[in-house]
Design a protein around this motif. Structure first.
Motif, short mmCIF file in Angstrom:
data_model
loop_
_atom_site.label_atom_id
_atom_site.label_comp_id
_atom_site.label_asym_id
_atom_site.label_seq_id
_atom_site.Cartn_x
_atom_site.Cartn_y
_atom_site.Cartn_z
N VAL A 51 0.83 -1.20 0.00
CA VAL A 51 0.00 0.00 0.00
C VAL A 51 0.87 1.25 0.00
CG1 VAL A 51 -1.82 1.24 1.23
CG2 VAL A 51 -1.79 -1.24 1.26
N ILE A 52 0.52 2.17 -0.88
CA ILE A 52 1.21 3.46 -0.90
C ILE A 52 0.23 4.49 -0.37
CG2 ILE A 52 2.36 5.18 -2.32
CD1 ILE A 52 2.91 3.02 -4.33
N ARG A 53 0.64 5.23 0.65
CA ARG A 53 -0.21 6.30 1.15
C ARG A 53 0.65 7.52 1.44
NH1 ARG A 53 -0.06 6.51 6.89
NH2 ARG A 53 1.31 4.89 7.69
N THR A 54 0.00 8.64 1.77
CA THR A 54 0.78 9.83 2.09
C THR A 54 0.33 10.39 3.44
OG1 THR A 54 -0.73 11.40 1.03
CG2 THR A 54 0.95 10.42 -0.36
N ILE A 55 1.30 10.96 4.15
CA ILE A 55 1.00 11.67 5.39
C ILE A 55 0.89 13.14 5.03
CG2 ILE A 55 1.87 12.33 7.65
CD1 ILE A 55 3.39 9.67 7.68
N PRO A 56 -0.27 13.77 5.29
CA PRO A 56 -0.44 15.15 4.85
C PRO A 56 0.55 16.10 5.53
CG PRO A 56 -2.31 14.41 6.17
CD PRO A 56 -1.48 13.22 5.90
N LEU A 57 1.01 17.08 4.78
CA LEU A 57 1.94 18.08 5.30
C LEU A 57 1.26 19.42 5.53
CD1 LEU A 57 5.13 17.57 3.14
CD2 LEU A 57 4.96 17.33 5.59
N ALA A 58 0.10 19.60 4.93
CA ALA A 58 -0.56 20.89 5.05
C ALA A 58 -2.05 20.66 5.06
CB ALA A 58 -0.18 21.78 3.86
#
Lengths: 249, 237
Positions: A51-58
């Protein structure tokens, strides 16, 4: 054959191709288009197996159930209090979740919370239409008297809290202030006026320098220089009344 | 008269020098700066937030409002009446239509995203610069969006298709000019803005649009790296 197009922990922006092929799965902050996985919000890429996910930065604070937040009463209604949570939507404290006290029928609700007053509350429910219910009944939840409120970027809240509350406990020890960090980016600081100033200064320092590594050590040195005694940065023993989780992602 | 050499010596498919930055307005939730040649655009995004007046809100999805403003001193120096005029309202509307198709607004019912585009200096191509700046600002604001819209103007000077016209090229000496502002979604190639000012036949129009592919890709890369640069290194722990 599937292949990654980015490195783990790199900053990704909307529309960036993260992976090609069907072997990876799109997680939060990503979407699939044909055999590509693309980012759909700004964040740091994380690869969990397939799984590819992102941790929000903004981004603004979006209320989540069971978040502990600091809010402000902005209106009094017949069914409770309307509150501002530093979020895109206002919340509501129903009368039954307002206080442990008995509220008689037809009582003047401003006696319990008046307009402009702050409180530490917990989000009990977020509906599909983003109607937010808040409760001030529970351990550690209360109306705020005295002290000061400072605002930080919501995405920096985990940095202010530190790993298992180490950063916030360091500030508390050094300044002997009460500090409560709301997940929505509002922080309540209460103590000696000079120490309150120091705590607020430290918090804004954390916010400004959170991207430079060695943050905990730097803040420790800064606090020790200001107060003149050794401050230990240990993990906070959860005394039940302060929800101080750091990175929850 | 044949336009066989551009006034500023560029290649026909070469845009003017571009600079882009994210996070230029501290108070905003997201902001962007985009400079192409002598045209400068700032964009600031506020929101999502509650809609006032209330009747504008949509219970199914969020709305986007784009405010376009060319500053009074930005053009050739004629006095402009401050505040939105007919042209500014139109450009605000088309810019909104250009960016709305990438935004996922159903997560934010009953809310509004306000986008302010301010242009302190203009030399043609201002709506495209505004859309590019808005793309940076929206991504910087952490909104969920499929892609970052990239925009450039193409056109004809005389009978020659060119990319990114300057103000001088929009008013060429002894020739006719056609101005075609264009915005696309880079990952799909879908067009979100296509306007046309001038007379042009189908072949020439297609030729001009085809010419925009390369510069639009370049602009898309510039927009992405502008946002990445701001956050690069902000990821310890």
């Amino acid at each position: 054959m599937s292949e990654l197009q980015i490195k783990e922990k790199s900053v990704v922006v909307p529309g960036l191709i993260l992976a090609k092929g069907m072997e990876f799965l799109p997680g939060q902050g990503t979407y699939r288009k044909d055999d590509l996985i693309l980012a759909n919000r700004l964040g740091v890429a994380v690869i969990d197996g397939k799984v590819i996910r992102t941790i929000p930065l903004a981004g603004r604070y979006m209320p989540k159930r069971s978040d502990v937040i600091i809010g402000k009463v902005i209106d009094i209604l017949s069914m409770g209090w309307r509150v501002q949570l530093n979020a895109p939507y206002a919340g509501l404290i129903p009368i039954k979740d307002g206080t442990f006290e008995f509220i008689p029928r037809g009582a003047d609700l401003s006696r319990y919370y008046d307009i402009g007053e702050y409180f530490v509350g917990k989000i009990t429910n977020v509906s599909g239409q983003n109607l937010i219910d808040v409760s001030v009944k529970g351990p550690g939840l209360h109306k705020i008297r005295g002290g000061r409120i400072v605002e930080v970027n919501t995405n920096k809240v985990p940095r202010v809290i530190g790993k298992k509350g180490s950063m916030v406990s360091m500030i508390k020890k050094a300044t002997s202030c009460k500090v409560i960090v709301g997940q929505n980016g509002l922080i309540w600081v209460s103590g000696e006026p000079a120490m309150e100033n120091l705590a607020i200064k430290t918090i804004s320092k954390i916010e400004d320098e959170s991207h430079i590594s060695g943050l905990t050590d730097r803040i420790k040195t800064f606090l020790e220089k200001e107060v003149g005694f050794t401050v230990t940065a240990d993990e906070e023993s959860t005394n039940g009344n302060e929800e101080t989780q750091g990175d929850r992602q | 008269m044949k336009y066989d050499k551009r006034y500023d010596g560029r290649a026909f498919d070469e845009p003017r020098p571009i600079e882009a930055k994210a996070g230029v307005v501290k108070n905003a939730n997201g902001s962007g700066y985009f400079k192409i040649g002598n045209t400068i655009a700032y964009a600031a995004v506020y929101g999502p937030k509650e809609v006032y007046p209330k009747f504008l809100s949509n219970p199914k999805k969020g709305i986007v409002r784009v405010h376009y403003n060319m500053m009074a001193f930005s053009g050739p120096g004629e006095r402009n009446r401050p505040g939105p005029n007919r042209r500014a309202k139109e450009i605000g509307l088309v810019s909104q239509k250009a960016i709305i198709s990438v935004l996922e607004l159903d997560k934010y019912p009953n809310s509004v995203i306000d986008v302010y585009l301010e242009l302190p200096q203009t030399d043609a191509g201002s709506r495209c610069a505004g859309i590019c700046a808005a793309s940076i600002a929206l991504a910087d604001a952490g909104l969920t969006m499929k892609d970052m819209v990239s925009a450039v103007a193409v056109g004809l000077v005389g009978d020659t298709p060119v990319v990114d016209l300057s103000y001088k090229e929009e008013q060429p000496d002894g020739m006719e000019a056609v101005d075609i502002p264009l915005a696309i979604i880079p990952s799909t190639g879908e067009i979100t803005l296509l306007q046309m000012d001038g007379i042009v036949d189908k072949d020439m129009l297609m030729k001009a649009i085809e010419m925009s592919t390369k510069p639009l890709k370049k602009i898309a890369d510039i927009l992405r790296s502008a946002v990445q640069d701001k956050y690069q290194g902000e990821q310890n722990e």
